[in-house]
Design an enzyme around this catalytic site. Structure first.
Site, PDB file in Angstrom:
ATOM      1  N   TYR A 116       0.788  -1.228   0.000  1.00 33.50           N
ATOM      2  CA  TYR A 116       0.000   0.000   0.000  1.00 33.50           C
ATOM      3  C   TYR A 116       0.828   1.291   0.000  1.00 33.50           C
ATOM      4  O   TYR A 116       0.713   2.107  -0.918  1.00 33.50           O
ATOM      5  CB  TYR A 116      -0.945   0.003   1.211  1.00 33.50           C
ATOM      6  CG  TYR A 116      -1.975  -1.090   1.141  1.00 33.50           C
ATOM      7  CD1 TYR A 116      -2.964  -1.080   0.155  1.00 33.50           C
ATOM      8  CD2 TYR A 116      -1.959  -2.149   2.035  1.00 33.50           C
ATOM      9  CE1 TYR A 116      -3.902  -2.100   0.064  1.00 33.50           C
ATOM     10  CE2 TYR A 116      -2.894  -3.170   1.954  1.00 33.50           C
ATOM     11  CZ  TYR A 116      -3.864  -3.139   0.973  1.00 33.50           C
ATOM     12  OH  TYR A 116      -4.778  -4.150   0.883  1.00 33.50           O
ATOM     13  N   SER A 139     -10.960 -12.270  -3.999  1.00 31.63           N
ATOM     14  CA  SER A 139     -11.159 -12.452  -2.560  1.00 31.63           C
ATOM     15  C   SER A 139     -12.603 -12.847  -2.311  1.00 31.63           C
ATOM     16  O   SER A 139     -13.514 -12.423  -3.021  1.00 31.63           O
ATOM     17  CB  SER A 139     -10.817 -11.185  -1.769  1.00 31.63           C
ATOM     18  OG  SER A 139     -11.595 -10.098  -2.211  1.00 31.63           O
ATOM     19  N   PRO A 159     -11.356  -0.534  -1.583  1.00 29.08           N
ATOM     20  CA  PRO A 159     -12.558  -1.303  -1.906  1.00 29.08           C
ATOM     21  C   PRO A 159     -13.802  -0.609  -1.343  1.00 29.08           C
ATOM     22  O   PRO A 159     -13.705   0.323  -0.539  1.00 29.08           O
ATOM     23  CB  PRO A 159     -12.322  -2.646  -1.217  1.00 29.08           C
ATOM     24  CG  PRO A 159     -10.905  -2.611  -0.727  1.00 29.08           C
ATOM     25  CD  PRO A 159     -10.554  -1.182  -0.560  1.00 29.08           C
ATOM     26  N   HIS A 166      -7.704   0.883   2.404  1.00 29.32           N
ATOM     27  CA  HIS A 166      -7.398  -0.530   2.624  1.00 29.32           C
ATOM     28  C   HIS A 166      -6.116  -0.773   3.417  1.00 29.32           C
ATOM     29  O   HIS A 166      -5.909  -1.874   3.923  1.00 29.32           O
ATOM     30  CB  HIS A 166      -7.298  -1.219   1.264  1.00 29.32           C
ATOM     31  CG  HIS A 166      -7.627  -2.679   1.293  1.00 29.32           C
ATOM     32  ND1 HIS A 166      -7.815  -3.406   2.450  1.00 29.32           N
ATOM     33  CD2 HIS A 166      -7.817  -3.573   0.277  1.00 29.32           C
ATOM     34  CE1 HIS A 166      -8.095  -4.653   2.154  1.00 29.32           C
ATOM     35  NE2 HIS A 166      -8.107  -4.793   0.852  1.00 29.32           N
TER      36      HIS A 166
END
Length: 635
Positions: free
Chosen positions: A90, A545, A103, A329
């Site tokens: 990240y 996922s 997300p 995230h």
């Protein structure tokens, strides 16, 4: 340091009782790595990679030196991979947060009677946020436990403690994740409300007392009125946070030269969360469009500037009933966000509205507008950010698909893990699209360990290739018996890799750690990490996922590579929701085409399972000779 958190001593005592993430044996990781890539590269490339890996892992070689240092790091830290992983996944990423990193959870479509009804929904949501934040600060949330393998094992709860107390600061080369201490978090007594691209401070505690629903609603009505005052309207500064991280860092430096802007940034950075009151999106109210509204606000002309992406939680309440959550995230994983979202949604919808009598509502100071000072340079930055966001909006191809032929219960009757089954169906879809398998990422929680986040399940296995090859063979070479054997082999391979990942024995975190240790030792980059195979195996063409919900909502995100797909799935008892994303700029990808072949593959696998069951009423299968897996390779 790119990560600023509470001190080790102040960390939650419960989490410290969990085991540390293990460092897998070096030989095991290298063997698994070779097996995971052998069928994804050409024969000559694999020979080269195998020689490089064997040299790296040789007795007395570089690999053993790095492994020893990594083991020493494990002894000295609570989680040897946490900082490495966070920066790599990240903080070092320079892409914009919307679509690429953040997300969203999309709530069920709401039917608001009028604007006041939408604001009442927002008021109850804010009341729920304050209640949930109090549970977090009191460490009163029930401890999550594992399902499936090692069911009942307690999981690390630290991600929850960052839900409302985190902020991601943009940097020129790397971002900084700031996590407030408990005391500072408890002192956060305001939320930021975004409305018509303006920002307002809404205090949720006044004179030591939390605002009740009626009071919050009254303040939201005032905010809506203030936002409609065109004479006081300021430029859409929130759009700057949608830009690339380096561009936003440069813009933030320009903003910070003025004291008014510094004060406004401090107010936003210290809030509990952001609540975005969105204008109607003007789109057909289907799932795919609501997903787009959450992911990027549909650009500068709609709600794209009515956001502040650096804050860990943004709740979107659209006047047209499109509602959901955007989360940053780097702070926590999807299931933490889902549990929070489900709590809040149940708070909003689960009990009668507790509207107080007018006489019991306190006289409150009005909400405060967040002020900004601009200049021609900043105006140019705003325009440039808006153009780049619009390009991102125009590029995203999203298809939310509800497969309603069967769901989790049917899959369980096949004595198969629903997750492994769906992963195999995704591999079949990839193969139908490209006639090859590609590097695949499936997130695997490692919350069984202190400060555990995730590792990767490499789902594009050799066994999966054997299965999808048999399923797509147009010469009808393979019998159902052979296909079922390959199906079971592929399911077992996926399940075994999943178990390895959740127990800290996957390879991606380990290889990352070895690479980072080499850098810290100022060593020349070991050839294993500059090898074409390693670089390619980390370009995940398919990112997946499973995000299971108990409330009727779903999660989605964008692809992580320009020529890839994102695929988030939510298996329910009698249906499965898939959110498939890709980019229009790459003509080789198309979300609708992927969904079409995914649907075909799910039906074909069902038909295979049904035919097999009919042939073996007792569920017995006769082993058959399969083609040697080593002969399957993709160039």
């Amino acid at each position: 340091m790119p990560i600023m958190e509470k001190s080790e001593a102040a960390r939650d005592r419960y989490s410290q009782m969990l085991p540390k993430v293990p460092v897998p044996p070096l030989k095991q990781t290298l063997d698994t790595y070779l097996k995971s890539v052998q069928h994804l590269v050409g024969e000559e490339q694999f020979k080269k990679t195998k020689a490089i890996v064997e040299k790296f892992g040789a007795p007395g070689g570089v690999g053993e030196v790095l492994q020893k240092k990594l083991s020493e790091r494990r002894d000295k830290t609570s989680n040897w991979v946490y900082d490495y992983w966070l920066e790599d996944m990240y903080l070092n990423n320079r892409m914009p947060l919307p679509v690429n990193s953040s997300p969203v959870t999309v709530y069920p479509k709401q039917t608001f009677k009028d604007q006041k009804d939408a604001l009442r929904f927002a008021a109850r949501l804010i009341e729920g946020v304050v209640e949930y934040a109090a549970l977090i600060d009191a460490r009163a949330l029930p401890v999550d436990v594992a399902r499936g393998k090692q069911a009942g094992t307690a999981l690390c709860m630290e991600q929850y403690y960052r839900v409302f107390s985190s902020y991601r600061y943009p940097g020129l080369k790397t971002d900084t994740l700031a996590v407030q201490t408990n005391a500072a978090s408890a002192a956060s007594q305001h939320v930021i409300v975004a409305c018509k691209n303006q920002f307002f401070v809404l205090d949720v505690v006044t004179k030591g007392k939390k605002l009740i629903e009626t009071e919050i609603l009254s303040q939201l009505v005032k905010i809506m009125t203030m936002a409609e005052n065109a004479a006081e309207r300021l430029p859409p500064f929130g759009i700057l946070t949608s830009d690339g991280r380096t561009e936003w860092a440069q813009a933030r430096d320009a903003l910070s030269k003025d004291q008014t802007n510094r004060d406004s940034l401090a107010l936003i950075e210290s809030c509990l969360c952001v609540v975005c009151l969105d204008e109607p999106g003007g789109l057909v109210p289907r799932d795919s469009n609501r997903a787009l509204l959450m992911l990027h606000g549909c650009g500068r002309e709609k709600n794209g500037a009515n956001r502040w992406y650096d804050k860990s939680m943004q709740f979107v309440v659209g006047m047209d009933g499109a509602c959901g959550v955007v989360f940053e995230h780097s702070v926590f994983e999807g299931m933490v966000m889902v549990h929070c979202s489900e709590y809040l949604f149940n708070h909003i919808t689960g009990s009668p509205s507790k509207m107080a009598e007018a006489s019991s509502v306190r006289e409150l100071a009005p909400p405060r507008r967040v002020l900004w000072k601009s200049n021609p340079h900043i105006e140019g930055l705003l325009a440039a950010s808006g153009e780049r966001l619009q390009w991102l909006v125009n590029n995203l191809d999203m298809d939310v698909f509800k497969f309603d032929v069967y769901g989790r219960e049917y899959i369980k009757k096949q004595k198969t893990s629903p997750d492994a089954f769906i992963q195999l169906a995704l591999q079949l879809a990839v193969y139908k699209c490209n006639r090859r398998l590609d590097a695949t990422y499936e997130s695997a929680s490692i919350r069984r360990f202190q400060r555990g986040r995730v590792d990767n399940i490499r789902s594009a296995t050799l066994e999966a290739l054997a299965f999808v090859t048999a399923m797509t063979d147009e010469r009808a070479t393979f019998s159902d018996e052979e296909k079922m054997k390959r199906f079971r082999d592929a399911i077992n391979a996926q399940t075994n890799y999943t178990i390895a990942a959740i127990t800290g024995m996957a390879i991606d975190n380990h290889l990352l750690g070895l690479h980072r240790i080499a850098k810290e030792l100022n060593m020349e980059t070991p050839e294993i990490f500059s090898d074409e195979t390693y670089l390619g195996s980390n370009q995940f063409i398919l990112t997946t996922s499973q995000v299971l919900t108990t409330v009727k909502m779903f999660c989605c995100y964008g692809p992580v590579t320009p020529n890839g797909y994102g695929a988030c799935y939510n298996p329910q008892s009698d249906h499965i929701i898939f959110c498939v994303s890709s980019f229009w700029e790459k003509t080789a990808t198309n979300s609708a085409v992927f969904v079409k072949v995914l649907n075909e593959g799910l039906l074909e696998i069902r038909d295979l399972c049904n035919r097999s069951s009919a042939a073996s009423p007792k569920g017995e299968s006769t082993p058959t000779e399969a083609a040697p897996l080593s002969t399957l390779r993709l160039s």
